[in-house]
Design an enzyme around this catalytic site. Structure first.
Site, mmCIF file in Angstrom:
data_model
loop_
_atom_site.group_PDB
_atom_site.id
_atom_site.type_symbol
_atom_site.label_atom_id
_atom_site.label_comp_id
_atom_site.label_asym_id
_atom_site.label_seq_id
_atom_site.Cartn_x
_atom_site.Cartn_y
_atom_site.Cartn_z
ATOM 1 C CE LYS A 54 -39.389 -32.022 -32.250
ATOM 2 N NZ LYS A 54 -39.082 -31.304 -31.029
ATOM 3 C CD GLN A 98 -40.657 -29.744 -28.075
ATOM 4 O OE1 GLN A 98 -40.481 -30.779 -28.711
ATOM 5 N NE2 GLN A 98 -40.276 -28.564 -28.517
ATOM 6 C CG ASP A 121 -33.231 -31.852 -28.807
ATOM 7 O OD1 ASP A 121 -33.350 -31.728 -30.032
ATOM 8 O OD2 ASP A 121 -34.111 -31.526 -27.987
#
Ligand code: NDP
Length: 300
Positions: A54, A98, A121
């Site tokens: 990422k 994460q 997200d």
């Protein structure tokens, strides 16, 4: 019939190119560089790989990448303090914590502490509600990437029968909302669904997100249907040598590809689209935060 292969790797590259072009424009015209902060708690090897890739791709499209690597025993209080700091940092337009988090941390609490406008997200309860009511939101990356590929392949999805296999909060449910938003007739199937094969056979679009290697066989697929395989499963591959493994999806690719009209491969399908959509979401968040025109074709 042999299915058209929907090339997620190439599509993701084109999404990243679009993002990079708009990032360059914003930098030049507005003096703003979009920034993505990724928070990793602990040393889960898969998460470390994701976070590294990422970060690399964030920089490649011209954005700033901020990585926060925290010890596995980081307290909830300390993690919340970092999230709060990132919420208040104007250089940070997107925040990603994460998952999975270590067991002693409450994921819902942490995710819901992120500023919804920076929640790239799309897991914050506000964004879930906005998506569910058809309002502008941050959309979870994997379903967004799947939707982009479907729109690109079909144009309009209006009136199509879609079956989503799986009802998780990160894939199944938001995927179903997006398909509904595009006027599909949507069925969500799960582990308690009766006559699953018959349910799937009615679908013009099948999105498989169950986490069971090669679970969907070709004879469940309506001839000509489009199959989006979200699954990423590692299985033994003795044919490649002792102890070797390979990645497979949730559908049995070979038999499904014989019947489907189009199909995404694993790897090289939905997977690459997920990170591309994370970058797209960060750009969208930056544009919204600064009152700039949103990039076309990169949101739901
Ligand atoms: P979850 O484990 O959270 O959810 C799985 C869902 O599948 C559940 O709703 C479950 O039903 C359903 N299910 C399980 N077994 C069956 C069965 N035999 N028949 C019908 N339904 C079943 O998984 P995720 O949604 O997080 O992930 C799904 C897959 O997608 C995984 O392979 C994961 O690795 C992959 N993935 C890929 C991403 C990408 O970037 N390409 C990103 C995220 C996930 P129930 O609710 O009844 O238990």
């Amino acid at each position: 019939m042999t299915a058209t292969i929907i090339d997620g790797k190439a599509f993701a590259a084109s999404v990243r190119d679009k993002v990079a072009a708009r990032v360059a424009e914003i930098k030049e015209q507005n003096g703003i560089t979009p920034g993505l902060a990724v928070v990793l708690v602990g040393e889960d090897p898969a998460s470390q790989v994701y976070v590294r890739s990422k970060g690399k791709m964030t920089v490649e499209v011209g954005m700033n990448s901020y990585e926060h690597k925290l010890d596995a025993d980081t307290s909830e209080e300390d993690l919340l303090a970092i999230v709060e700091k990132l919420n208040n940092d104007p250089a940070v337009h997107g925040i990603l914590v994460q998952l999975p988090l270590p067991d002693h941390l409450n994921s819902d609490l942490i995710i819901n502490a992120i500023d919804p406008a920076k929640d790239v997200d799309g897991f914050h309860i506000s964004n879930v509600g906005l998506l569910g009511t058809g309002q502008k939101s941050m959309v979870p990356c994997t379903p967004l990437g799947s939707l982009m590929m479907l729109r690109d392949h079909h144009g309009s999805l209006s009136g199509m029968n879609a079956v989503v296999l799986g009802r998780s909060n990160i894939v199944g449910k938001p995927m179903a909302q997006l398909l509904l938003g595009d006027s599909c007739t949507v069925t969500i199937a799960h582990s308690r669904t009766k006559d699953l094969a018959d349910v799937v056979r009615r679908a013009d679009i099948v999105v498989a997100a169950v986490g069971r290697p090669q679970m969907v066989p070709g004879d469940w697929i309506k001839p000509g249907a489009t199959v989006i395989d979200v699954g990423i499963n590692r299985i033994d591959a003795p044919e490649k040598g002792e102890g070797k493994t390979r990645l497979v999806g949730d559908v049995d690719y070979d038999s499904c590809a014989e019947v489907a009209g189009a199909i995404t491969p694993v790897p090289g399908g939905v997977g690459p689209m997920t990170i591309a959509c994370l970058l797209a979401n960060t750009l969208t968040a930056c544009c919204r935060a600064n009152g700039l025109e949103e990039p076309e074709g990169l949101t739901a």
